[in-house]
Design an enzyme around this catalytic site. Structure first.
Site, mmCIF file in Angstrom:
data_model
loop_
_atom_site.group_PDB
_atom_site.id
_atom_site.type_symbol
_atom_site.label_atom_id
_atom_site.label_comp_id
_atom_site.label_asym_id
_atom_site.label_seq_id
_atom_site.Cartn_x
_atom_site.Cartn_y
_atom_site.Cartn_z
ATOM 1 C CG ASP A 196 2.542 10.563 8.089
ATOM 2 O OD1 ASP A 196 1.659 10.011 8.770
ATOM 3 O OD2 ASP A 196 3.755 10.537 8.390
ATOM 4 C CG HIS A 232 3.320 1.654 9.492
ATOM 5 N ND1 HIS A 232 4.173 1.470 10.550
ATOM 6 C CD2 HIS A 232 3.037 2.990 9.473
ATOM 7 C CE1 HIS A 232 4.396 2.636 11.146
ATOM 8 N NE2 HIS A 232 3.717 3.576 10.513
HETATM 9 C C1 HEM Z 1 0.457 6.013 10.552
HETATM 10 C C2 HEM Z 1 4.338 6.277 7.659
HETATM 11 C C3 HEM Z 1 7.226 5.605 11.502
HETATM 12 C C4 HEM Z 1 3.350 4.903 14.290
HETATM 13 C C5 HEM Z 1 1.268 6.167 9.443
HETATM 14 C C6 HEM Z 1 0.801 6.457 8.107
HETATM 15 C C7 HEM Z 1 1.896 6.541 7.303
HETATM 16 C C8 HEM Z 1 3.046 6.295 8.120
HETATM 17 C C9 HEM Z 1 1.904 6.853 5.813
HETATM 18 C C10 HEM Z 1 -0.658 6.625 7.665
HETATM 19 C C11 HEM Z 1 -1.146 8.023 7.857
HETATM 20 C C12 HEM Z 1 -1.950 8.235 9.098
HETATM 21 O O1 HEM Z 1 -2.688 7.343 9.531
HETATM 22 O O2 HEM Z 1 -1.826 9.326 9.676
HETATM 23 C C13 HEM Z 1 5.466 6.113 8.455
HETATM 24 C C14 HEM Z 1 6.825 6.143 7.970
HETATM 25 C C15 HEM Z 1 7.636 5.966 9.054
HETATM 26 C C16 HEM Z 1 6.779 5.806 10.209
HETATM 27 C C17 HEM Z 1 7.226 6.329 6.517
HETATM 28 C C18 HEM Z 1 9.137 5.940 9.124
HETATM 29 C C19 HEM Z 1 9.926 6.578 8.283
HETATM 30 C C20 HEM Z 1 6.433 5.310 12.579
HETATM 31 C C21 HEM Z 1 6.913 4.944 13.890
HETATM 32 C C22 HEM Z 1 5.825 4.730 14.670
HETATM 33 C C23 HEM Z 1 4.655 4.980 13.852
HETATM 34 C C24 HEM Z 1 8.385 4.835 14.290
HETATM 35 C C25 HEM Z 1 5.765 4.301 16.118
HETATM 36 C C26 HEM Z 1 6.599 3.436 16.657
HETATM 37 C C27 HEM Z 1 2.249 5.210 13.527
HETATM 38 C C28 HEM Z 1 0.901 5.266 14.061
HETATM 39 C C29 HEM Z 1 0.068 5.577 12.977
HETATM 40 C C30 HEM Z 1 0.925 5.707 11.812
HETATM 41 C C31 HEM Z 1 0.471 5.049 15.507
HETATM 42 C C32 HEM Z 1 -1.450 5.750 13.010
HETATM 43 C C33 HEM Z 1 -2.140 4.424 12.824
HETATM 44 C C34 HEM Z 1 -3.648 4.575 12.942
HETATM 45 O O3 HEM Z 1 -4.095 5.240 13.871
HETATM 46 O O4 HEM Z 1 -4.356 4.032 12.100
HETATM 47 N N1 HEM Z 1 2.634 6.055 9.413
HETATM 48 N N2 HEM Z 1 5.481 5.900 9.803
HETATM 49 N N3 HEM Z 1 5.066 5.321 12.587
HETATM 50 N N4 HEM Z 1 2.225 5.476 12.188
HETATM 51 FE FE1 HEM Z 1 3.845 5.603 10.987
#
Ligand code: HEM
Length: 453
Positions: free
Chosen positions: A171, A308
């Site tokens: 992450d 996601h």
């Molecule tokens: C990216 C996991 C909740 C928004 C990521 C990444 C992972 C991850 C593994 C990829 C790593 C990265 O790009 O930095 C999770 C898990 C969650 C969660 C396990 C809940 C337990 C959320 C929530 C939101 C969110 C609630 C917003 C409503 C984002 C965004 C990115 C991201 C904006 C970056 C996407 C990009 O710029 O490519 N998340 N996330 N995440 N997540 Fe989550």
């Protein structure tokens, strides 16, 4: 990083770069003596608050970094009545529960559903002993003017899992770059500081002048059902004949997330993980979901539309690229590793001391354009990303299928590269919201001149 425009000694450190420590305590408090609190805040607490400037170089980093933020109820308790210009903040997160976020309120921690959360201290260090020592210091200074409403101890996962969230995925790779502050890496979008900091260029809302250089902090305690997630991947493993069963399960997980556990984006590494690419900041964010010779409305051989990371940042799927709906993430895992008994049963323990998940933190200058927008309009919206030949379905990681209800089946398409119209039904939520609150993280000058007495 080159500071050309922002007052980095005035902006709390967690907002633009994050405190990046292995332990972080979220200490939620109730203000019981506002006058005493306000007098101790300026004289005693302000010198402990860590601005961005201190985090930029290792030799100026404090042993324990300290940030503070207030809910609307907290500002009210202090007698600060100015309207900060954000209805989500003013009404509080509980007001967003069913319709916008899709949470089931019965899963909420009672403290978040109640009225006692006035603010939060974020205390980050290398050890829990350091965190606790700083917490004692804070409590001594505040001298009984606050009581604990709730706390959540965040901690990085151990060993090789450091930096990975509890499902196992790296992450903290992709955050926006900020004009006047960061030097962008390849693929990183550069956005106006006003998207994250009130009163800066790009913030179009009228604010009280003292709110300048503050940011809204959306906090969420997101429980992760890890054994259930792992069992789902095994039970629904894809069927690429060149891969083993384990690899086909891994591939499904990577396609749901949009990145491999290593962090390599599936848009660049569609069938096999590429740990070298994953570890290279010059490459690991340099993708935009377009590929010469592939039709953007149908191609899911690289990344599913429902992944996601694609649902929450669609990059070049939107033309022009979105410049209004972005957050800076600064969360940290909480809770212990999965136990052998949980692994064997494929079920998360109901023992509260074994609960694990993500202490999710998102900064933005407008919650309805930031966190709440991403959750409601993108993650929870089955038709987003718009204009695709097959509707993507809701986010297989964080989307909620029935607003206000748990475990309503979700039906993403595109996860199976051999048949992108095939729907893989997900009958349970792997992420369960345990609630949260919206806070305002003020500048150091606002703490001194407006919040203190
Ligand atoms: C990216 C996991 C909740 C928004 C990521 C990444 C992972 C991850 C593994 C990829 C790593 C990265 O790009 O930095 C999770 C898990 C969650 C969660 C396990 C809940 C337990 C959320 C929530 C939101 C969110 C609630 C917003 C409503 C984002 C965004 C990115 C991201 C904006 C970056 C996407 C990009 O710029 O490519 N998340 N996330 N995440 N997540 Fe989550």
């Amino acid at each position: 990083s080159a500071d050309v425009g922002l007052n980095l000694t005035n902006i709390q450190g967690d907002i633009l770069i994050g405190m990046k420590k292995n332990k972080e305590l979220f200490f939620f408090f109730t203000i019981v003596n506002p006058t005493l609190f306000r007098s101790q805040l300026g004289s005693g607490i302000l010198p402990l608050i860590t601005p961005t400037s201190q985090l930029l170089a290792v030799d100026t980093q404090p042993t324990t970094a300290v940030n503070i933020a207030f809910s609307q109820r907290g500002l009210n308790a202090l007698g600060i009545t100015d309207d900060l210009g954000d209805t989500a903040f003013t009404n509080g997160q509980i007001d967003n529960v069913a319709t916008i976020l899709g949470d089931e309120t019965s899963n909420w921690e009672p403290a978040f559903a109640g009225t006692g959360i006035h603010g939060v201290f974020l205390l980050a260090s290398d050890t829990i002993d350091n965190v606790n020592a700083t917490l004692s210091q804070v409590q001594n200074i505040l001298n009984g003017s606050i009581t604990e409403a709730y706390s959540l101890q965040g901690q990085a996962r151990p060993g090789d899992e450091q930096g990975h969230e509890h499902f196992g995925f790296m992450d903290g790779i992709s955050n926006p770059a900020v004009t006047g502050f960061s030097t962008p890496l390849p693929g990183q979008q550069v956005l106006d500081p006003g998207l994250f900091l009130l009163g800066e260029s790009g913030d179009l809302v009228s604010r009280p002048s003292w709110a300048k250089d503050g940011s809204f902090l959306a906090f969420r305690q997101l429980q992760q059902r890890v054994p259930e997630f792992n069992a789902f991947l095994v039970d629904n493993a894809l069927s690429n004949p060149n891969l083993t069963a384990d690899q086909n399960a891994e591939l499904l997980g990577a396609r749901m997330m949009g990145r491999w556990k290593s962090g390599a984006p599936v848009d660049l590494a569609p069938t096999v993980d590429d740990p070298v690419l994953a570890a290279d900041p010059q490459q690991n964010n340099n993708f935009n979901y377009t590929h010469p010779g592939f039709d953007e409305a149908t191609d899911q051989t690289h990344c599913p539309f429902s992944a996601h990371v694609r649902k929450t940042n669609p990059r070049s799927d939107l033309n022009p690229e979105d410049t209004a709906n972005h957050i800076i993430r600064a969360g940290i895992p909480y809770g212990p590793e999965v136990t052998d008994a949980e692994n064997a049963s494929n079920v998360s323990s109901t023992d509260p001391s074994l609960e694990r998940g993500l202490a999710f933190v998102a900064y933005q200058s407008d919650i309805n354009n930031g966190f709440a927008f991403l959750q409601q309009n993108w993650a929870n919206n089955a038709n987003f990303i718009f204009g695709k030949a097959t509707p993507p379905g809701i986010d297989p990681i964080i989307g909620t299928g029935g607003l206000g209800q748990a475990d309503v089946p979700r039906t993403p398409s595109g996860l199976d590269p051999s048949d992108p119209t095939r729907i893989i039904t997900i009958n349970q939520d792997f992420v369960v919201s345990r609630g949260g609150e919206y806070f305002f993280s003020p500048s150091l000058s606002a703490i001194q001149n407006t919040l203190s007495l």
